[in-house]
Enzyme design. Structure first.
Site, PDB file in Angstrom:
ATOM      1  N   GLU A  72     -37.698 137.458  19.313  1.00 52.65           N
ATOM      2  CA  GLU A  72     -37.929 137.019  17.924  1.00 52.65           C
ATOM      3  C   GLU A  72     -37.686 135.519  17.823  1.00 52.65           C
ATOM      4  O   GLU A  72     -37.220 135.011  16.821  1.00 52.65           O
ATOM      5  CB  GLU A  72     -37.050 137.799  16.924  1.00 52.65           C
ATOM      6  CG  GLU A  72     -35.790 138.402  17.496  1.00 52.65           C
ATOM      7  CD  GLU A  72     -34.668 137.381  17.679  1.00 52.65           C
ATOM      8  OE1 GLU A  72     -34.512 136.942  18.844  1.00 52.65           O
ATOM      9  OE2 GLU A  72     -33.968 137.031  16.716  1.00 52.65           O
TER      10      GLU A  72
ATOM     11  N   ASP B 181     -35.583 130.899  15.499  1.00 46.92           N
ATOM     12  CA  ASP B 181     -35.144 132.281  15.758  1.00 46.92           C
ATOM     13  C   ASP B 181     -34.936 132.997  14.419  1.00 46.92           C
ATOM     14  O   ASP B 181     -34.305 132.453  13.495  1.00 46.92           O
ATOM     15  CB  ASP B 181     -33.829 132.245  16.556  1.00 46.92           C
ATOM     16  CG  ASP B 181     -33.367 133.624  16.987  1.00 46.92           C
ATOM     17  OD1 ASP B 181     -33.433 133.907  18.200  1.00 46.92           O
ATOM     18  OD2 ASP B 181     -32.936 134.404  16.104  1.00 46.92           O
ATOM     19  N   ILE B 182     -35.459 134.221  14.321  1.00 46.59           N
ATOM     20  CA  ILE B 182     -35.311 134.978  13.064  1.00 46.59           C
ATOM     21  C   ILE B 182     -33.848 135.417  12.923  1.00 46.59           C
ATOM     22  O   ILE B 182     -33.235 135.882  13.886  1.00 46.59           O
ATOM     23  CB  ILE B 182     -36.246 136.203  13.054  1.00 46.59           C
ATOM     24  CG1 ILE B 182     -37.692 135.757  13.311  1.00 46.59           C
ATOM     25  CG2 ILE B 182     -36.126 136.959  11.732  1.00 46.59           C
ATOM     26  CD1 ILE B 182     -38.689 136.886  13.412  1.00 46.59           C
TER      27      ILE B 182
HETATM   28  P1  GH3 Z   1     -29.309 136.312  15.080  1.00 41.60           P
HETATM   29  O1  GH3 Z   1     -29.336 135.937  13.630  1.00 41.60           O
HETATM   30  O2  GH3 Z   1     -28.024 135.925  15.727  1.00 41.60           O
HETATM   31  O3  GH3 Z   1     -30.489 135.812  15.816  1.00 41.60           O
HETATM   32  O4  GH3 Z   1     -29.350 137.888  15.111  1.00 41.60           O
HETATM   33  P2  GH3 Z   1     -30.512 138.796  15.601  1.00 41.60           P
HETATM   34  O5  GH3 Z   1     -30.223 140.180  15.160  1.00 41.60           O
HETATM   35  O6  GH3 Z   1     -31.795 138.247  15.188  1.00 41.60           O
HETATM   36  O7  GH3 Z   1     -30.408 138.604  17.141  1.00 41.60           O
HETATM   37  P3  GH3 Z   1     -30.207 139.605  18.320  1.00 41.60           P
HETATM   38  O8  GH3 Z   1     -30.448 138.815  19.567  1.00 41.60           O
HETATM   39  O9  GH3 Z   1     -28.898 140.324  18.198  1.00 41.60           O
HETATM   40  O10 GH3 Z   1     -31.338 140.668  18.149  1.00 41.60           O
HETATM   41  C1  GH3 Z   1     -32.674 140.378  18.362  1.00 41.60           C
HETATM   42  C2  GH3 Z   1     -33.455 141.650  18.146  1.00 41.60           C
HETATM   43  O11 GH3 Z   1     -34.856 141.437  18.215  1.00 41.60           O
HETATM   44  C3  GH3 Z   1     -33.132 142.703  19.175  1.00 41.60           C
HETATM   45  C4  GH3 Z   1     -34.452 143.251  19.605  1.00 41.60           C
HETATM   46  O12 GH3 Z   1     -34.487 144.639  19.546  1.00 41.60           O
HETATM   47  C5  GH3 Z   1     -35.408 142.675  18.599  1.00 41.60           C
HETATM   48  N1  GH3 Z   1     -36.714 142.469  19.159  1.00 41.60           N
HETATM   49  C6  GH3 Z   1     -37.060 141.702  20.208  1.00 41.60           C
HETATM   50  N2  GH3 Z   1     -38.390 141.786  20.434  1.00 41.60           N
HETATM   51  C7  GH3 Z   1     -38.888 142.647  19.505  1.00 41.60           C
HETATM   52  C8  GH3 Z   1     -40.201 143.118  19.219  1.00 41.60           C
HETATM   53  O13 GH3 Z   1     -41.203 142.807  19.877  1.00 41.60           O
HETATM   54  N3  GH3 Z   1     -40.352 143.973  18.174  1.00 41.60           N
HETATM   55  C9  GH3 Z   1     -39.296 144.353  17.421  1.00 41.60           C
HETATM   56  N4  GH3 Z   1     -39.504 145.169  16.408  1.00 41.60           N
HETATM   57  N5  GH3 Z   1     -38.052 143.920  17.678  1.00 41.60           N
HETATM   58  C10 GH3 Z   1     -37.834 143.076  18.701  1.00 41.60           C
HETATM   59 MG    MG Z   2     -32.426 136.347  15.852  1.00 37.96          MG
HETATM   60 MG    MG Z   3     -32.883 135.615  19.439  1.00 37.67          MG
END
Ligand code: GH3
Ligand code: MG
Ligand code: MG
Length: 352
Positions: free
Chosen positions: A271, A228-229
């Site tokens: 992500e 996970d990013i």
């Molecule tokens: P953590 O280190 O705890 O993983 O924090 P995080 O910010 O990576 O995790 P969080 O689950 O709070 O947020 C994940 C974000 O990924 C939220 C969402 O908008 C973004 N995201 C998900 N799919 C996509 C995508 O296809 N494109 C983009 N640009 N963002 C995405």
């Molecule tokens: Mg993340």
């Molecule tokens: Mg995540």
């Protein structure tokens, strides 16, 4: 595994022929059988006997097709016994010289059974033989007598029917190929994530099931890494959603370039990525995860000339015979959670 996921290209000859061949055999058997019985009542004993024989040949062909599944043999019998019957009808004239009327069946049957190319070759040979029979002088070989006009028009009209049947067969073939292409494309879309071009979660589950069935057989280790990013939301907030998308694409490329032939990588969620590592123990998976983290460190991602720093957290779990896919993925997710809680940019497994 990759072969297993390749979309099976439907082979037209395998798909269509069994139905067509056994249907032709059945129809041929019935028509010649009925004509033979009519012939008996009319007293045309020789023609009747020949029709009975052909009807029996069609029955054998039907049997070979449905019971023995020998399609090539069965279709050859259907087609060439039809040709022989037509040669006889041209030669003898049938009832009141109406025998040649039946030759029009030859064009569609040949094209149905052998397709456009081979069908046209068969038809060309057929035309040569019937022309020879009809045009050979009666002092060389006795045969039914047809007027020159009748013979020419019979051949012209037969060629016209052949041309139209060929045209129909060609357009049907084009349409079939187009449909196969479309179905291939849609199947691909259903299995591939459109942003990263990695396999999607649905595809990952298919691979997991396949690899799991293999460990039941081979008793080889098999592990997964859930990746996970870190702080991805911040990347979106700071650089914009397009930058976030670009990061996902870049990372997907980086991951694909750094896995082994037998491994696969899929986009598990927004992500989150799932590495599927056959023939790999959890300990080896840790080494692979470290190598991937190192590659991410070395790989600088730029967006609008600004450098985006990326780190990932990873959870690792190994399969065993008695663990379900859900259990293993949930366990990897717990390790991932642990990696996040212990400060991110970490790798967690049963070893730490
Ligand atoms: P953590 O280190 O705890 O993983 O924090 P995080 O910010 O990576 O995790 P969080 O689950 O709070 O947020 C994940 C974000 O990924 C939220 C969402 O908008 C973004 N995201 C998900 N799919 C996509 C995508 O296809 N494109 C983009 N640009 N963002 C995405
Ligand atoms: Mg993340
Ligand atoms: Mg995540």
């Amino acid at each position: 595994m990759k072969e297993q996921l390749e979309i099976n290209n439907l082979d037209y000859s395998e798909y269509i022929q069994p139905n067509v061949v056994h249907l032709f055999a059945l129809v041929g058997m019935s028509i010649t059988g009925v004509m033979a019985i009519i012939g008996l009542f009319k007293g045309t004993i020789l023609l009747s006997s020949i029709l009975f024989i052909v009807s029996f040949v069609y029955f054998i062909s039907y049997y070979i097709c449905t019971k023995l599944n020998k399609l090539v043999l069965s279709s050859a019998i259907v087609l060439y016994s039809l040709y022989c019957l037509m040669f006889y009808l041209i030669y003898s004239g049938g009832v009141d010289n109406t025998g040649p009327l039946w030759i029009f069946i030859v064009a569609p049957v040949s094209l149905f059974i052998h397709g456009l190319k081979r069908g046209l070759i068969d038809i060309a040979v057929f035309v040569i033989v019937i022309s020879t029979i009809m045009f050979i002088p009666t002092n060389v070989m006795t045969h039914a007598i047809y007027s020159p006009e009748y013979k020419l028009r019979l051949i012209y009209s037969f060629l016209t029917v052949t041309f139209l049947s060929g045209l129909y067969e060609y357009s049907r073939d084009q349409f079939y190929k187009h449909t196969v292409e479309l179905s291939k494309k849609y199947q691909q879309l259903a299995h591939i994530d459109s942003l990263t071009q990695l396999s999607n979660r649905r595809d990952a589950l298919i691979i997991l099931n396949y690899e799991k069935s293999k460990i039941v057989r081979n008793n080889e280790p098999f592990s997964i890494i859930l990746c996970d990013i870190d702080f991805f939301k911040k990347i979106n907030d700071q650089y914009g959603h397009n930058a976030g998308d670009m990061v996902l694409i870049e990372l997907a490329k980086l991951f694909s370039q750094n896995i082994r032939e037998q491994d696969s990588i899929s986009r598990w969620g927004g992500e989150e990525f799932l590495f599927i590592l056959p023939q790999t123990s959890a300990l080896n998976a840790v080494t692979i995860a470290q190598k991937i983290q190192e590659k991410i460190r070395e790989h600088i991602i730029y967006y609008d000339k600004r450098e985006i720093m990326i780190t990932v957290s990873m959870g690792i779990e190994e399969f065993s015979q008695n663990k379900s896919i859900d259990e293993v993925v949930n366990s990897a997710d717990k390790y991932l959670y642990q990696a996040k809680n212990s400060g991110r940019n970490k790798i967690c497994s049963k070893y730490n």
